[in-house]
Design a protein around this motif. Structure first.
Motif, PDB file in Angstrom:
ATOM      1  N   THR A  95      -5.423 -11.635  -9.804  1.00 43.24           N
ATOM      2  CA  THR A  95      -5.209 -12.322  -8.530  1.00 43.24           C
ATOM      3  C   THR A  95      -3.805 -12.050  -8.013  1.00 43.24           C
ATOM      4  O   THR A  95      -3.600 -11.750  -6.853  1.00 43.24           O
ATOM      5  CB  THR A  95      -5.423 -13.837  -8.692  1.00 43.24           C
ATOM      6  OG1 THR A  95      -6.761 -14.055  -9.129  1.00 43.24           O
ATOM      7  CG2 THR A  95      -5.195 -14.573  -7.384  1.00 43.24           C
ATOM      8  N   ILE A  96      -2.812 -12.141  -8.904  1.00 44.12           N
ATOM      9  CA  ILE A  96      -1.436 -11.892  -8.522  1.00 44.12           C
ATOM     10  C   ILE A  96      -1.277 -10.437  -8.109  1.00 44.12           C
ATOM     11  O   ILE A  96      -0.618 -10.124  -7.123  1.00 44.12           O
ATOM     12  CB  ILE A  96      -0.479 -12.258  -9.673  1.00 44.12           C
ATOM     13  CG1 ILE A  96      -0.502 -13.765  -9.895  1.00 44.12           C
ATOM     14  CG2 ILE A  96       0.934 -11.776  -9.397  1.00 44.12           C
ATOM     15  CD1 ILE A  96       0.185 -14.222 -11.164  1.00 44.12           C
ATOM     16  N   ALA A  97      -1.886  -9.516  -8.847  1.00 46.69           N
ATOM     17  CA  ALA A  97      -1.751  -8.093  -8.581  1.00 46.69           C
ATOM     18  C   ALA A  97      -2.570  -7.652  -7.373  1.00 46.69           C
ATOM     19  O   ALA A  97      -2.465  -6.524  -6.943  1.00 46.69           O
ATOM     20  CB  ALA A  97      -2.176  -7.299  -9.813  1.00 46.69           C
ATOM     21  N   ALA A  98      -3.391  -8.535  -6.813  1.00 46.92           N
ATOM     22  CA  ALA A  98      -4.237  -8.158  -5.685  1.00 46.92           C
ATOM     23  C   ALA A  98      -3.412  -7.782  -4.461  1.00 46.92           C
ATOM     24  O   ALA A  98      -3.867  -7.035  -3.625  1.00 46.92           O
ATOM     25  CB  ALA A  98      -5.199  -9.295  -5.346  1.00 46.92           C
ATOM     26  N   CYS A  99      -2.204  -8.310  -4.334  1.00 45.16           N
ATOM     27  CA  CYS A  99      -1.342  -7.991  -3.204  1.00 45.16           C
ATOM     28  C   CYS A  99      -0.150  -7.178  -3.680  1.00 45.16           C
ATOM     29  O   CYS A  99       0.482  -7.530  -4.674  1.00 45.16           O
ATOM     30  CB  CYS A  99      -0.844  -9.263  -2.535  1.00 45.16           C
ATOM     31  SG  CYS A  99      -2.140 -10.217  -1.738  1.00 45.16           S
ATOM     32  N   PRO A 100       0.179  -6.129  -2.934  1.00 42.64           N
ATOM     33  CA  PRO A 100       1.372  -5.349  -3.290  1.00 42.64           C
ATOM     34  C   PRO A 100       2.644  -6.165  -3.085  1.00 42.64           C
ATOM     35  O   PRO A 100       2.637  -7.180  -2.374  1.00 42.64           O
ATOM     36  CB  PRO A 100       1.343  -4.177  -2.305  1.00 42.64           C
ATOM     37  CG  PRO A 100       0.068  -4.252  -1.579  1.00 42.64           C
ATOM     38  CD  PRO A 100      -0.533  -5.594  -1.801  1.00 42.64           C
ATOM     39  N   HIS A 101       3.724  -5.695  -3.668  1.00 45.94           N
ATOM     40  CA  HIS A 101       5.022  -6.346  -3.511  1.00 45.94           C
ATOM     41  C   HIS A 101       5.347  -6.502  -2.023  1.00 45.94           C
ATOM     42  O   HIS A 101       5.169  -5.573  -1.246  1.00 45.94           O
ATOM     43  CB  HIS A 101       6.112  -5.521  -4.203  1.00 45.94           C
ATOM     44  CG  HIS A 101       7.464  -6.137  -4.074  1.00 45.94           C
ATOM     45  ND1 HIS A 101       7.820  -7.267  -4.766  1.00 45.94           N
ATOM     46  CD2 HIS A 101       8.531  -5.801  -3.305  1.00 45.94           C
ATOM     47  CE1 HIS A 101       9.053  -7.591  -4.447  1.00 45.94           C
ATOM     48  NE2 HIS A 101       9.514  -6.724  -3.566  1.00 45.94           N
TER      49      HIS A 101
END
Length: 158
Positions: free
Chosen positions: A16-22
């Motif tokens: 879930t956290i990694a679903a969006c790029p920095h």
């Protein structure tokens, strides 16, 4: 068994956290990027493409409320580009990336008297001066912008 459940939960949280790029943030399964700098509408469109995303397309009242709440807290005088224009046919508003034409019964949040095409206004923003409601304006104005992240299939994440 507890270790397995813990590992599954950790993987789910990390995905879930990694679903969006920095630099992007997630809301209701969609990743959004709120610019720090300003661009013309065309510059904003190209910047979003460089991020593998698109200028935001507002598809519901819930999404608009989230964007309203976020943009109204990010700066006292910032307005924000979205991916809506009528640059091809005056009065026919089209989401630039999906090519979806707005029809009468679809969700919009125009400010009173908008769109008005004053001075050949063909691009749409969340306008600070209109309480972050939608306003058509000249595409060469420099504004902040909101990108919406696409997944690998080209669909909106979420």
């Amino acid at each position: 068994m507890l270790v397995l459940i813990s590992a599954i939960l950790i993987c789910a949280i990390e995905s879930t956290i990694a679903a969006c790029p920095h630099g992007f943030e997630i809301n209701d399964g969609t990743c959004y990027f709120f610019s720090h700098g300003e661009e013309t509408w065309f510059g904003a469109y190209e910047s979003c493409k460089l991020f593998g995303s698109m200028l935001v397309e507002v598809n519901s009242a819930d999404e608009n409320i989230y964007l309203y709440n976020k943009t109204s807290t990010l700066g006292d005088s910032n307005s924000w580009w979205m991916g809506l224009t009528d640059k091809l046919v005056e009065g026919e508003y089209v989401w630039e990336t999906s090519k979806h034409v707005l029809v009468v019964d679809e969700y919009t949040d125009w400010a009173v008297g908008e769109p008005n095409n004053h001075h050949d206004e063909n691009c749409v923003k969340f306008a600070h001066s209109k309480g972050f409601l939608w306003q058509d304006t000249e595409c060469d104005d420099e504004e902040h912008y909101i990108c919406e992240k696409l997944d690998d299939s080209g669909e909106i994440v979420g």
